[in-house]
Design a protein around this motif. Structure first.
Motif, short mmCIF file in Angstrom:
data_model
loop_
_atom_site.label_atom_id
_atom_site.label_comp_id
_atom_site.label_asym_id
_atom_site.label_seq_id
_atom_site.Cartn_x
_atom_site.Cartn_y
_atom_site.Cartn_z
N GLU A 154 0.83 -1.19 0.00
CA GLU A 154 0.00 0.00 0.00
C GLU A 154 0.87 1.26 0.00
OE1 GLU A 154 -3.52 2.18 -0.01
OE2 GLU A 154 -3.13 0.08 -0.39
N ILE A 155 1.94 1.25 0.77
CA ILE A 155 2.85 2.40 0.83
C ILE A 155 3.48 2.65 -0.54
CG2 ILE A 155 5.05 3.19 1.80
CD1 ILE A 155 4.08 1.76 4.44
N ILE A 156 3.87 1.59 -1.21
CA ILE A 156 4.43 1.72 -2.56
C ILE A 156 3.40 2.32 -3.50
CG2 ILE A 156 5.22 0.40 -4.58
CD1 ILE A 156 6.67 -1.44 -2.53
N ARG A 157 2.16 1.86 -3.43
CA ARG A 157 1.10 2.41 -4.29
C ARG A 157 0.89 3.89 -4.03
NH1 ARG A 157 -1.50 -2.24 -2.33
NH2 ARG A 157 -1.36 -3.92 -3.82
N LEU A 158 0.82 4.27 -2.76
CA LEU A 158 0.59 5.67 -2.42
C LEU A 158 1.73 6.56 -2.91
CD1 LEU A 158 -0.80 5.21 1.18
CD2 LEU A 158 -2.07 6.14 -0.76
N PHE A 159 2.95 6.08 -2.80
CA PHE A 159 4.11 6.87 -3.21
C PHE A 159 4.21 6.99 -4.73
CE2 PHE A 159 8.61 7.54 -4.16
CZ PHE A 159 8.88 8.65 -3.37
N TYR A 160 4.15 5.86 -5.43
CA TYR A 160 4.38 5.89 -6.88
C TYR A 160 3.14 6.24 -7.69
CZ TYR A 160 9.10 4.17 -6.41
OH TYR A 160 10.41 4.06 -6.10
N THR A 161 1.97 5.90 -7.22
CA THR A 161 0.76 6.16 -7.99
C THR A 161 0.14 7.51 -7.67
OG1 THR A 161 0.31 3.80 -8.02
CG2 THR A 161 -1.50 5.23 -8.62
N ASN A 162 0.18 7.90 -6.39
CA ASN A 162 -0.51 9.12 -5.99
C ASN A 162 0.42 10.27 -5.66
OD1 ASN A 162 -2.40 6.69 -4.92
ND2 ASN A 162 -3.52 8.34 -5.89
N ASP A 163 1.73 10.05 -5.82
CA ASP A 163 2.71 11.12 -5.59
C ASP A 163 2.56 11.79 -4.23
OD1 ASP A 163 3.89 10.78 -8.11
OD2 ASP A 163 2.39 12.07 -9.04
N LEU A 164 2.23 11.01 -3.21
CA LEU A 164 2.12 11.57 -1.87
C LEU A 164 3.50 11.62 -1.23
CD1 LEU A 164 -1.09 9.78 -0.55
CD2 LEU A 164 -0.89 12.03 -1.57
N THR A 165 3.66 12.56 -0.29
CA THR A 165 4.92 12.66 0.43
C THR A 165 4.97 11.57 1.50
OG1 THR A 165 4.03 14.15 2.11
CG2 THR A 165 4.96 15.17 0.12
N TYR A 166 6.16 11.37 2.05
CA TYR A 166 6.30 10.37 3.11
C TYR A 166 5.42 10.72 4.31
CZ TYR A 166 10.40 8.94 0.43
OH TYR A 166 11.23 8.53 -0.56
N LYS A 167 5.37 12.00 4.64
CA LYS A 167 4.55 12.44 5.78
C LYS A 167 3.06 12.15 5.53
CE LYS A 167 3.58 16.37 8.72
NZ LYS A 167 3.83 17.77 9.02
N GLU A 168 2.60 12.43 4.31
CA GLU A 168 1.20 12.16 3.98
C GLU A 168 0.91 10.67 4.03
OE1 GLU A 168 0.26 15.94 1.02
OE2 GLU A 168 1.34 14.22 0.24
N ILE A 169 1.84 9.87 3.55
CA ILE A 169 1.67 8.42 3.60
C ILE A 169 1.63 7.94 5.04
CG2 ILE A 169 2.75 6.19 3.05
CD1 ILE A 169 3.80 7.57 0.45
N ALA A 170 2.49 8.49 5.88
CA ALA A 170 2.49 8.12 7.30
C ALA A 170 1.16 8.47 7.95
CB ALA A 170 3.64 8.81 8.02
N ASN A 171 0.59 9.62 7.60
CA ASN A 171 -0.72 10.02 8.15
C ASN A 171 -1.82 9.05 7.71
OD1 ASN A 171 0.24 12.24 9.56
ND2 ASN A 171 -0.15 13.64 7.87
N ILE A 172 -1.75 8.61 6.48
CA ILE A 172 -2.78 7.73 5.94
C ILE A 172 -2.68 6.33 6.54
CG2 ILE A 172 -3.56 6.54 3.83
CD1 ILE A 172 -2.68 9.15 2.34
N THR A 173 -1.48 5.82 6.60
CA THR A 173 -1.30 4.43 7.02
C THR A 173 -1.12 4.26 8.53
OG1 THR A 173 1.09 4.54 6.64
CG2 THR A 173 -0.29 3.73 4.82
#
Length: 163
Positions: free
Chosen positions: A143-162
């Protein structure tokens, strides 16, 4: 670290959410028009069915709308909130349907584009290696890989989501 969304766009989104929370339907319409596509793409990559992804994206926006009254902007960014709602909706869907998805072609293509490949056969080989490696990761790591490569989210945004 990449910066996917500008501070200006993040501030504008917060402003629109606060207006929508106060009952301004046109503000929520602007949010919908601005963020439908990123949420739809995020969902489509997982579902691989356009109609189901469109339906689920609508469901996500209905859930966002319904939860505006309880949203507290000081605790999380609206964008993180949106993707969290989408992620949770997808989790519910997959729990009910027992579908499992390893990784999409879109992620592989984007990874290949960013890291280069000399030939078509090299790209195919890279795809096979990446699919094999990613399939060994946990669902959360995928899921983290999808959020980073597909949705161009920052690490901080990914951390908030997951979390």
């Amino acid at each position: 670290m990449k910066e996917a969304y500008t501070e200006e766009s993040k501030n504008r989104l917060k402003e629109l959410i606060l207006l929508a929370k106060a009952g301004d339907n046109s503000a929520f319409e602007e949010v919908y028009n601005s963020y439908y596509t990123p949420l739809f793409r995020y969902i489509l990559v997982r579902l691989k069915d356009k109609q189901e992804a469109e339906d689920m994206t609508q469901t996500v926006f209905l859930k966002i709308w319904a939860s505006l009254a309880s949203w507290k902007g000081e605790h999380t960014s609206p964008l993180s909130f949106f993707f969290t709602v989408a992620r949770n909706t997808l989790i519910d869907y997959f729990r009910k349907s027992k579908h499992k998805d390893i990784v999409s072609d879109e992620i592989i293509t984007k990874f290949s584009d960013e890291h280069g490949s000399e030939e078509e056969s090299g790209a195919r080989e890279l795809k096979e290696v990446l699919l094999s490696a990613v399939s060994k990761l946990s669902e959360e790591q995928q899921e983290i890989i999808r959020l980073f490569y597909t949705n161009d989210l920052t690490y901080k945004e990914i951390a908030n989501i997951t979390g």
